[in-house]
Design a protein around this motif. Structure first.
Motif, PDB file in Angstrom:
ATOM      1  N   MET A   1     -11.976-139.188  30.587  1.00 28.15           N
ATOM      2  CA  MET A   1     -11.566-137.879  30.103  1.00 28.15           C
ATOM      3  C   MET A   1     -10.469-137.292  30.990  1.00 28.15           C
ATOM      4  O   MET A   1      -9.644-136.526  30.504  1.00 28.15           O
ATOM      5  CB  MET A   1     -12.771-136.932  30.051  1.00 28.15           C
ATOM      6  N   LEU A   2     -10.508-137.653  32.282  1.00 21.45           N
ATOM      7  CA  LEU A   2      -9.492-137.113  33.184  1.00 21.45           C
ATOM      8  C   LEU A   2      -8.095-137.607  32.811  1.00 21.45           C
ATOM      9  O   LEU A   2      -7.122-136.841  32.840  1.00 21.45           O
ATOM     10  CB  LEU A   2      -9.822-137.493  34.627  1.00 21.45           C
ATOM     11  N   ILE A   3      -7.995-138.867  32.451  1.00 20.16           N
ATOM     12  CA  ILE A   3      -6.704-139.433  32.080  1.00 20.16           C
ATOM     13  C   ILE A   3      -6.251-138.894  30.722  1.00 20.16           C
ATOM     14  O   ILE A   3      -5.064-138.666  30.499  1.00 20.16           O
ATOM     15  CB  ILE A   3      -6.789-140.975  32.057  1.00 20.16           C
ATOM     16  N   ILE A   4      -7.172-138.680  29.817  1.00 25.00           N
ATOM     17  CA  ILE A   4      -6.814-138.198  28.483  1.00 25.00           C
ATOM     18  C   ILE A   4      -6.310-136.759  28.533  1.00 25.00           C
ATOM     19  O   ILE A   4      -5.446-136.370  27.742  1.00 25.00           O
ATOM     20  CB  ILE A   4      -8.017-138.349  27.529  1.00 25.00           C
ATOM     21  N   CYS A   5      -6.808-135.940  29.459  1.00 27.19           N
ATOM     22  CA  CYS A   5      -6.394-134.533  29.554  1.00 27.19           C
ATOM     23  C   CYS A   5      -5.035-134.357  30.239  1.00 27.19           C
ATOM     24  O   CYS A   5      -4.399-133.306  30.069  1.00 27.19           O
ATOM     25  CB  CYS A   5      -7.451-133.738  30.312  1.00 27.19           C
ATOM     26  N   GLN A   6      -4.595-135.326  30.987  1.00 31.29           N
ATOM     27  CA  GLN A   6      -3.328-135.194  31.700  1.00 31.29           C
ATOM     28  C   GLN A   6      -2.114-135.011  30.788  1.00 31.29           C
ATOM     29  O   GLN A   6      -1.236-134.208  31.103  1.00 31.29           O
ATOM     30  CB  GLN A   6      -3.102-136.386  32.629  1.00 31.29           C
ATOM     31  N   PRO A   7      -1.999-135.710  29.661  1.00 29.33           N
ATOM     32  CA  PRO A   7      -0.816-135.501  28.811  1.00 29.33           C
ATOM     33  C   PRO A   7      -0.672-134.068  28.289  1.00 29.33           C
ATOM     34  O   PRO A   7       0.444-133.612  28.058  1.00 29.33           O
ATOM     35  CB  PRO A   7      -1.020-136.492  27.662  1.00 29.33           C
ATOM     36  N   PHE A   8      -1.793-133.361  28.115  1.00 30.74           N
ATOM     37  CA  PHE A   8      -1.686-131.975  27.665  1.00 30.74           C
ATOM     38  C   PHE A   8      -0.984-131.113  28.711  1.00 30.74           C
ATOM     39  O   PHE A   8      -0.092-130.324  28.389  1.00 30.74           O
ATOM     40  CB  PHE A   8      -3.069-131.402  27.352  1.00 30.74           C
ATOM     41  N   CYS A   9      -1.388-131.276  29.963  1.00 31.64           N
ATOM     42  CA  CYS A   9      -0.739-130.516  31.044  1.00 31.64           C
ATOM     43  C   CYS A   9       0.721-130.921  31.182  1.00 31.64           C
ATOM     44  O   CYS A   9       1.596-130.058  31.370  1.00 31.64           O
ATOM     45  CB  CYS A   9      -1.472-130.741  32.362  1.00 31.64           C
ATOM     46  N   LEU A  10       0.991-132.206  31.076  1.00 29.80           N
ATOM     47  CA  LEU A  10       2.365-132.682  31.180  1.00 29.80           C
ATOM     48  C   LEU A  10       3.220-132.159  30.029  1.00 29.80           C
ATOM     49  O   LEU A  10       4.376-131.782  30.221  1.00 29.80           O
ATOM     50  CB  LEU A  10       2.387-134.209  31.218  1.00 29.80           C
ATOM     51  N   GLY A  11       2.638-132.099  28.834  1.00 32.69           N
ATOM     52  CA  GLY A  11       3.358-131.561  27.687  1.00 32.69           C
ATOM     53  C   GLY A  11       3.721-130.097  27.880  1.00 32.69           C
ATOM     54  O   GLY A  11       4.828-129.667  27.540  1.00 32.69           O
ATOM     55  N   GLN A  28       2.058-119.815  34.768  1.00 29.86           N
ATOM     56  CA  GLN A  28       1.338-120.776  33.943  1.00 29.86           C
ATOM     57  C   GLN A  28       1.830-122.201  34.211  1.00 29.86           C
ATOM     58  O   GLN A  28       1.042-123.143  34.224  1.00 29.86           O
ATOM     59  CB  GLN A  28       1.514-120.439  32.461  1.00 29.86           C
ATOM     60  N   ALA A  29       3.122-122.357  34.439  1.00 26.57           N
ATOM     61  CA  ALA A  29       3.662-123.682  34.755  1.00 26.57           C
ATOM     62  C   ALA A  29       3.082-124.193  36.069  1.00 26.57           C
ATOM     63  O   ALA A  29       2.759-125.380  36.188  1.00 26.57           O
ATOM     64  CB  ALA A  29       5.181-123.628  34.827  1.00 26.57           C
ATOM     65  N   TYR A  30       2.939-123.304  37.055  1.00 30.83           N
ATOM     66  CA  TYR A  30       2.306-123.708  38.316  1.00 30.83           C
ATOM     67  C   TYR A  30       0.852-124.121  38.100  1.00 30.83           C
ATOM     68  O   TYR A  30       0.362-125.088  38.702  1.00 30.83           O
ATOM     69  CB  TYR A  30       2.382-122.585  39.347  1.00 30.83           C
ATOM     70  N   VAL A  31       0.160-123.406  37.238  1.00 29.63           N
ATOM     71  CA  VAL A  31      -1.243-123.751  36.950  1.00 29.63           C
ATOM     72  C   VAL A  31      -1.313-125.113  36.267  1.00 29.63           C
ATOM     73  O   VAL A  31      -2.155-125.951  36.628  1.00 29.63           O
ATOM     74  CB  VAL A  31      -1.907-122.653  36.091  1.00 29.63           C
ATOM     75  N   TYR A  32      -0.436-125.352  35.300  1.00 28.52           N
ATOM     76  CA  TYR A  32      -0.429-126.653  34.621  1.00 28.52           C
ATOM     77  C   TYR A  32      -0.107-127.783  35.604  1.00 28.52           C
ATOM     78  O   TYR A  32      -0.709-128.859  35.538  1.00 28.52           O
ATOM     79  CB  TYR A  32       0.562-126.670  33.463  1.00 28.52           C
ATOM     80  N   ALA A  33       0.830-127.543  36.498  1.00 25.71           N
ATOM     81  CA  ALA A  33       1.169-128.565  37.493  1.00 25.71           C
ATOM     82  C   ALA A  33      -0.006-128.818  38.435  1.00 25.71           C
ATOM     83  O   ALA A  33      -0.311-129.972  38.766  1.00 25.71           O
ATOM     84  CB  ALA A  33       2.399-128.133  38.290  1.00 25.71           C
ATOM     85  N   ALA A  34      -0.685-127.755  38.861  1.00 24.05           N
ATOM     86  CA  ALA A  34      -1.833-127.911  39.757  1.00 24.05           C
ATOM     87  C   ALA A  34      -2.970-128.650  39.058  1.00 24.05           C
ATOM     88  O   ALA A  34      -3.618-129.524  39.651  1.00 24.05           O
ATOM     89  CB  ALA A  34      -2.297-126.543  40.254  1.00 24.05           C
ATOM     90  N   VAL A  35      -3.217-128.316  37.793  1.00 25.86           N
ATOM     91  CA  VAL A  35      -4.279-129.000  37.039  1.00 25.86           C
ATOM     92  C   VAL A  35      -3.924-130.474  36.850  1.00 25.86           C
ATOM     93  O   VAL A  35      -4.789-131.355  36.968  1.00 25.86           O
ATOM     94  CB  VAL A  35      -4.516-128.296  35.688  1.00 25.86           C
ATOM     95  N   PHE A  36      -2.648-130.757  36.590  1.00 24.55           N
ATOM     96  CA  PHE A  36      -2.201-132.144  36.428  1.00 24.55           C
ATOM     97  C   PHE A  36      -2.463-132.951  37.705  1.00 24.55           C
ATOM     98  O   PHE A  36      -3.005-134.057  37.656  1.00 24.55           O
ATOM     99  CB  PHE A  36      -0.710-132.165  36.072  1.00 24.55           C
ATOM    100  N   VAL A  37      -2.096-132.394  38.844  1.00 27.38           N
ATOM    101  CA  VAL A  37      -2.307-133.082  40.129  1.00 27.38           C
ATOM    102  C   VAL A  37      -3.798-133.198  40.435  1.00 27.38           C
ATOM    103  O   VAL A  37      -4.273-134.235  40.917  1.00 27.38           O
ATOM    104  CB  VAL A  37      -1.550-132.346  41.257  1.00 27.38           C
ATOM    105  N   LEU A  38      -4.562-132.143  40.145  1.00 30.72           N
ATOM    106  CA  LEU A  38      -6.006-132.168  40.386  1.00 30.72           C
ATOM    107  C   LEU A  38      -6.692-133.232  39.528  1.00 30.72           C
ATOM    108  O   LEU A  38      -7.565-133.962  40.013  1.00 30.72           O
ATOM    109  CB  LEU A  38      -6.610-130.791  40.113  1.00 30.72           C
ATOM    110  N   LEU A  39      -6.292-133.340  38.268  1.00 29.09           N
ATOM    111  CA  LEU A  39      -6.860-134.373  37.399  1.00 29.09           C
ATOM    112  C   LEU A  39      -6.554-135.772  37.920  1.00 29.09           C
ATOM    113  O   LEU A  39      -7.414-136.658  37.902  1.00 29.09           O
ATOM    114  CB  LEU A  39      -6.331-134.216  35.973  1.00 29.09           C
ATOM    115  N   ALA A  40      -5.330-135.984  38.401  1.00 30.87           N
ATOM    116  CA  ALA A  40      -4.969-137.293  38.957  1.00 30.87           C
ATOM    117  C   ALA A  40      -5.785-137.600  40.210  1.00 30.87           C
ATOM    118  O   ALA A  40      -6.266-138.724  40.387  1.00 30.87           O
ATOM    119  CB  ALA A  40      -3.482-137.330  39.274  1.00 30.87           C
ATOM    120  N   ALA A  41      -5.967-136.607  41.079  1.00 32.74           N
ATOM    121  CA  ALA A  41      -6.744-136.823  42.304  1.00 32.74           C
ATOM    122  C   ALA A  41      -8.211-137.107  41.979  1.00 32.74           C
ATOM    123  O   ALA A  41      -8.823-138.012  42.568  1.00 32.74           O
ATOM    124  CB  ALA A  41      -6.619-135.605  43.218  1.00 32.74           C
ATOM    125  N   LEU A  42      -8.778-136.360  41.047  1.00 32.04           N
ATOM    126  CA  LEU A  42     -10.170-136.602  40.659  1.00 32.04           C
ATOM    127  C   LEU A  42     -10.347-137.978  40.043  1.00 32.04           C
ATOM    128  O   LEU A  42     -11.351-138.657  40.282  1.00 32.04           O
ATOM    129  CB  LEU A  42     -10.646-135.521  39.686  1.00 32.04           C
TER     130      LEU A  42
END
Length: 150
Positions: A1-11, A28-42
């Motif tokens: 699920m972590l990998i599947i959610c990353q494209p939404f943040c990237l989009g 909001q862009a900073y939040v999306y970037a932080a969530v993207f990095v957090l998902l990758a780390a998790l």
């Protein structure tokens, strides 16, 4: 699920940077970037932990089966021992038991993760019946089947 959610943040990040008039704010862009990095780390943390646990389980099964083979070989009579060569016995211990480690490493991917990823990806991204989508699904299925034959 972590990998599947990353494209939404990237989009969302791409929407922010590609359109001059966007509804996404800088915060909001900073939040999306932080969530993207957090998902990758998790993903990295959980994936490596999962591979470690599966490898340990495979080693335990390999040692247990090796112990069973060794006990069985010690109980053989001379007439039974003359039917097998030393090379066959060494092959059992060296090569065939090694397959248990790979089996327990890739089995969860084939049985659980790949079908769930396939279903969720098709549902979320509304893939449809395009040639590219069918090719991607076929490649995912072939990779899963290839892992089974390992």
């Amino acid at each position: 699920m972590l990998i599947i959610c990353q494209p939404f943040c990237l989009g969302k990040l791409l929407d922010y940077f590609s359109q001059p008039e966007t509804t996404i704010t800088r915060d909001q862009a900073y939040v999306y970037a932080a969530v993207f990095v957090l998902l990758a780390a998790l993903y990295v943390i959980t994936f490596n932990w999962m591979i470690l646990e599966e490898t340990v389980l495979g080693m335990k099964v390999r040692v247990a089966c090796g112990s069973l083979l060794y006990r069985h070989a010690l109980k053989q009579t001379k007439s039974n021992l003359s039917k097998t060569t030393v090379g066959q016995t060494i092959n059992l211990f060296a090569n065939d038991l090694k397959r248990f480690e790979g089996l327990f490493t890739f089995l969860p991917f084939v049985l659980f993760i790949t079908p769930i990823e396939l279903i969720v990806s098709i549902y979320i991204f509304d893939v449809g019946y395009s040639h590219a989508a069918l090719t991607a699904v076929a490649a995912l299925v072939l990779i899963a089947l290839g892992m089974c034959t390992y």
